[in-house]
Design an enzyme around this catalytic site. Structure first.
Site, PDB file in Angstrom:
ATOM      1  N   SER A 163      44.825  41.460  42.724  1.00  0.00           N
ATOM      2  CA  SER A 163      45.699  41.144  41.586  1.00  0.00           C
ATOM      3  C   SER A 163      46.422  39.805  41.682  1.00  0.00           C
ATOM      4  O   SER A 163      47.173  39.453  40.765  1.00  0.00           O
ATOM      5  CB  SER A 163      46.725  42.260  41.397  1.00  0.00           C
ATOM      6  OG  SER A 163      46.107  43.408  40.867  1.00  0.00           O
ATOM      7  N   LYS A 166      46.102  37.695  38.677  1.00  0.00           N
ATOM      8  CA  LYS A 166      46.985  37.744  37.506  1.00  0.00           C
ATOM      9  C   LYS A 166      47.911  36.527  37.392  1.00  0.00           C
ATOM     10  O   LYS A 166      48.520  36.311  36.342  1.00  0.00           O
ATOM     11  CB  LYS A 166      47.803  39.032  37.534  1.00  0.00           C
ATOM     12  CG  LYS A 166      46.958  40.301  37.387  1.00  0.00           C
ATOM     13  CD  LYS A 166      47.839  41.543  37.340  1.00  0.00           C
ATOM     14  CE  LYS A 166      47.027  42.807  37.061  1.00  0.00           C
ATOM     15  NZ  LYS A 166      46.440  43.387  38.269  1.00  0.00           N
ATOM     16  N   SER A 218      52.103  45.064  38.273  1.00  0.00           N
ATOM     17  CA  SER A 218      50.699  44.641  38.318  1.00  0.00           C
ATOM     18  C   SER A 218      49.815  45.495  37.428  1.00  0.00           C
ATOM     19  O   SER A 218      48.765  46.020  37.844  1.00  0.00           O
ATOM     20  CB  SER A 218      50.176  44.676  39.761  1.00  0.00           C
ATOM     21  OG  SER A 218      49.013  43.886  39.890  1.00  0.00           O
TER      22      SER A 218
END
Length: 380
Positions: A163, A166, A218
């Protein structure tokens, strides 16, 4: 006469066959003024003052660097001494020819009519690029103001990044001009695994609330919604992600999703992630505010569903110098984190990828933050 002749034969026998009788009579060459171990900051040239004896006739001297791939020394620069009994050469070992941690070098003096050849080997170790015992597979410290890599542990190795993906998703949303717009939830977004939101198909979210959901807990659902809201589809959004990566000069990054769940050909490196973070953190006050938060509460625009999202960043209580970051975990990527740390008036991005445990991730981050405390005030 027999005794003298016999002694001469013994001397000849003791000399290697490749050395001629003429060479035996040549003077020994002495190289002095150089230490066998040298330490230097990574962005400094190393200045040497090398004495060569004898130097009558002007001696030819080479500075050579060891090539570990080809397993041989290769010339970097050549010099000629003054015609003197002893001559001193000022030799510069350029920083761009050195390895980040250590490199082997050799000063070679060529044979001439009166003196034999000689060489001296030495090693240069780079200060501050000090190897640390880390659990993570790769790590990086990057200084935004100096645009300098100050710690490198396999930082250019391509790995799954989970993640931390992101950070790029957030960057494109902020730069899209749609931060204050509203996005309708699609079936694809609502069903994306690890959404961490009470997301319903047809509900509407502000992109601001999606950004907080993206960066704090997240949310993968938020990542898909952002991609669809900004570009109309995740595939079009991912193309923009890869275009941005190329624009930033990243050579070890390729995106397949906006969230970072394990996919073939979805990868990055600790260095590249640091550059993505450095880019958006230095430009966007919105981004800086989002990653600094612990919680954010909002209601959806249509169904009025209340959500409170909380950060997974466990470094919030570690130090006031820590300004926030982005977690990541998948079974393929391991535990990852990219954080921002302020020290001595400068901003550092620290990234770790592939830690085997969650505690290993946080321990590595603390180790690297301490590294900044120790070396951040120097020239690295």
């Amino acid at each position: 006469m027999k005794r003298v002749f016999s002694l001469f034969l013994v001397l000849i026998m003791l000399v290697p066959m490749s050395v001629s009788a003429e060479e035996i009579t040549k003077a020994e060459t002495i190289i002095s003024g150089v230490e066998s171990e040298i330490e230097s900051f990574f962005d400094d040239d190393v200045e040497l003052s090398v004495s060569i004896t004898p130097s009558e006739g002007g001696r030819k001297v080479k500075l050579e660097r060891y090539d570990s791939e080809e397993k041989e020394y290769k010339p970097v620069s050549e010099f000629t001494t003054e015609n003197a009994e002893t001559a001193t050469l000022d030799i510069t070992v350029p920083e761009n020819k050195r390895n980040r941690r250590s490199s082997w070098w050799k000063i070679s003096v060529l044979e001439n009519e009166t003196a034999r050849s000689a060489f001296f080997k030495f090693r240069i170790t780079t200060k501050n690029i000090v190897e640390k015992e880390l659990a993570s597979a790769s790590a990086c410290i990057y200084c935004i103001e100096d645009k300098a890599l100050i710690y490198d542990d396999e930082c250019h190795e391509r790995r799954k990044q989970a993640s931390t993906t992101k950070i790029m998703t957030a960057s494109l949303l902020i730069d899209s001009g749609k931060y204050n717009s509203i996005t309708k939830v699609s079936k694809k977004a609502a069903k994306t695994p690890y959404g961490y939101l009470k997301m319903k198909v047809g509900d509407r979210y502000t992109n601001k609330s999606l950004l907080y959901a993206l960066m704090l807990p997240s949310s993968n659902s938020a990542a898909v919604s952002i991609a669809e809201g900004v570009s109309g589809s995740t595939s079009k959004f991912v193309k923009r992600m890869n275009d941005r990566a190329k624009a930033l000069g990243l050579e070890d990054t390729h995106f397949v999703t906006p969230h970072g769940l394990d996919k073939k050909n979805h990868y990055s490196s600790a260095y590249d992630i640091s550059i993505i973070m450095a880019d958006i953190y230095s430009r966007s006050s919105v981004f800086r505010k989002v990653i600094s938060k612990r919680k954010y509460t909002f209601k959806t625009k249509k169904l009025k569903i209340k959500n409170t999202v909380s950060t997974k960043d466990k470094l919030k209580d570690y130090s006031s110098k820590h300004k926030g970051g982005k977690t990541g975990y998948t079974s393929g990527a391991g535990y990852c984190f990219c954080g921002v740390y302020k020290h001595g008036g400068k901003t550092y991005v620290v990234t770790v990828l592939g830690a085997p445990t969650i505690n290993g991730r946080w321990s590595d981050m603390k180790t690297l933050y301490k590294y900044i405390n120790k070396y951040g005030g120097t020239k690295y």
